[in-house]
Design an enzyme around this catalytic site. Structure first.
Site: not given
Length: 479
Positions: A349-350
């Protein structure tokens, strides 16, 4: 459950919540009071500062992610052995989802947990107007929960007069003041605050601040207010089936015992260093409860992945500040790419998602080679690209599941990808805005959104099931 507790809130961001919360936590620790701390909202950095002070991990409480029951469960679970729970608010006290509601605000958390609130008021440039300012916050909602006030950036000479005025005219306790303390300031950066490791002599600064607060705050009054918090109805456990799921063991010698009860736990590689450092501690707790053993490794400093991994987690952080070092670690980039392409389950994520791309722009403006799992480049943008809470809706089967149901999440990034993915749809609450995101398949879920597993435990459950499949394949391959 009796939990002495307070929530420190403010009228706006930049009012000194984090600094004063850390200073107060240091005061409590110095007094030998066993303290639990919490941050309201989807924040990774403030809890790092809390943790540095109290010596144990701080947690998040977020009423967008979790229902009232789940929020109270998380509060009770993480504060049960402590003498006081200190919560730090987010943004302005009443500021919630969509900029038009109080949902997921600090006020919402105070209501859900029935917690007394101390309003931190940045007093710079105000005197008598403080009465009107505070009265507005206290009376805006009948159940405001505001029971005390702390003046920030106030001179010792002015304080006695303002305390008398506010207590007499507004009828609320004034619990001290904080003078201007320039040498204790925590600087901001593009994602919020700098990391604790980057502040020289942080412990000395916080110790100095605590010495100031011991003299300027009514610490006894704050402790008394915390003890006034009513008993809270806290569930012993959560009813949803996914919260009780545990991986079955696959090693012959483990018999029928569940892995979380001493069997052969799944080995999950956890990227953890200065580039990857944005973690929800309760995510780790739920993974361990389900039967995972988290094995830290550094994509910057380690040459190889840990041995015998069954899955991999790449969370957010500051890869853009470490782009050159990440790129120069060619062996690790190749190992990660090879593992994922050969079927090792991965959630990213991210910042972790950015690292999986072919190229990423660093903060120096140069582009660097990354892992090469996701085709395309990541580049810096002049402003927050997509910011705030979202609800994810699944568009295709991912991690072996056709429908996870609504997935509350959030995004916060100054970088963007030319290939964000399209396997989920992100919808902004209280808005018609939405976008496609996330690359998902049988073994991978990777995108910009940050996930909080207590919001939807079916996702970590599905991930660990795929990790279990991968382990079985790996063991069969070895035999």
């Amino acid at each position: 459950m009796k939990i002495p507790r307070i929530l420190l809130a403010a009228g706006a961001s930049g009012s000194g919540k984090t600094l004063i919360t850390c200073g107060l936590l240091q005061v409590l620790v110095n007094r030998g009071i066993k303290t639990a701390s919490f941050k309201c909202g989807p924040d990774y950095i403030d809890p790092m500062f809390h943790s540095r002070v109290i010596g144990t991990k701080s947690r998040n409480l977020d009423t967008f992610f979790t229902s009232g029951e789940r929020t109270r469960y998380l509060l009770g679970m993480n504060a049960k052995d402590c003498e006081i729970a200190v919560m730090e608010g987010v943004m302005g006290y009443y500021d919630g989802v969509g900029g038009t509601t109080t949902r997921a605000s600090a006020y919402d958390l105070a209501c859900v947990t029935d917690t007394p609130v101390i309003l931190i008021v940045n007093s710079k440039g105000m005197s008598v107007s403080l009465g009107a300012y505070i009265k507005g916050f206290v009376e805006y909602k009948k159940d405001s929960h505001i029971r005390g006030v702390i003046f920030n950036q106030m001179s010792p000479m002015l304080y006695p007069r303002m305390k008398k005025l506010v207590e007499e005219e507004v009828g609320i306790r004034v619990l001290g003041y904080v003078p201007k303390v320039e040498d204790c300031v925590i600087e901001s950066r593009h994602l919020g605050l700098v990391l604790p490791e980057e502040i020289p002599e942080l412990k000395e600064r916080l110790q100095k601040l605590s010495e100031v607060l011991e003299k300027s705050l009514d610490v006894e009054g704050i402790l008394a207010l915390a003890k006034e918090a009513p008993q809270l109805l806290v569930p012993d456990e959560l009813p949803e089936e996914a919260f009780h799921w545990q991986i079955p063991c696959v090693s012959p010698e483990s018999g029928s015992a569940s892995c979380s009860n001493g069997g052969n736990r799944l080995r999950i590689g956890l990227a953890k260093d200065e580039a990857f450092c944005f973690f929800y501690e309760d995510n780790f707790r739920l993974l361990r409860q389900m039967g995972a053993e988290l094995i830290p490794f550094s994509p910057i400093h380690d040459e190889k992945l840990p041995e015998n991994l069954d899955g991999m987690l790449l969370y957010g952080g500051y890869p853009e500040l470490n782009a050159k070092a990440l790129s120069n670690n060619v062996s690790m980039r190749h190992e990660i790419a090879s593992a994922i392409k050969s079927g090792m389950p991965c959630m990213a994520e991210c910042g972790g998602f950015m690292y999986l791309h072919e190229e990423m722009e660093g903060m120096d403006g140069e582009f660097y080679q990354m892992a090469g799992v996701i085709p395309g480049r990541v580049n810096r943008t002049p402003r927050l690209t997509r910011f705030g809470y979202i609800t994810l809706k699944q568009e295709k089967e991912v991690l072996g599941e056709a429908d996870f149901g609504p997935v509350p999440a959030h995004e916060f990034h100054y970088f963007d990808s030319e290939n964000c993915g399209s396997d989920f749809h992100a919808a902004k609450p209280e808005s018609s805005r939405g976008w496609e995101c996330i690359h998902g398949n049988e073994r991978m879920l990777a995108g910009f959104p940050h996930l909080y597993y207590y919001a939807n435990p079916r996702i970590p459950q599905a991930f660990l099931k795929r990790c279990l499949d991968y382990r079985k394949e790996r063991i069969q391959g070895e035999t």
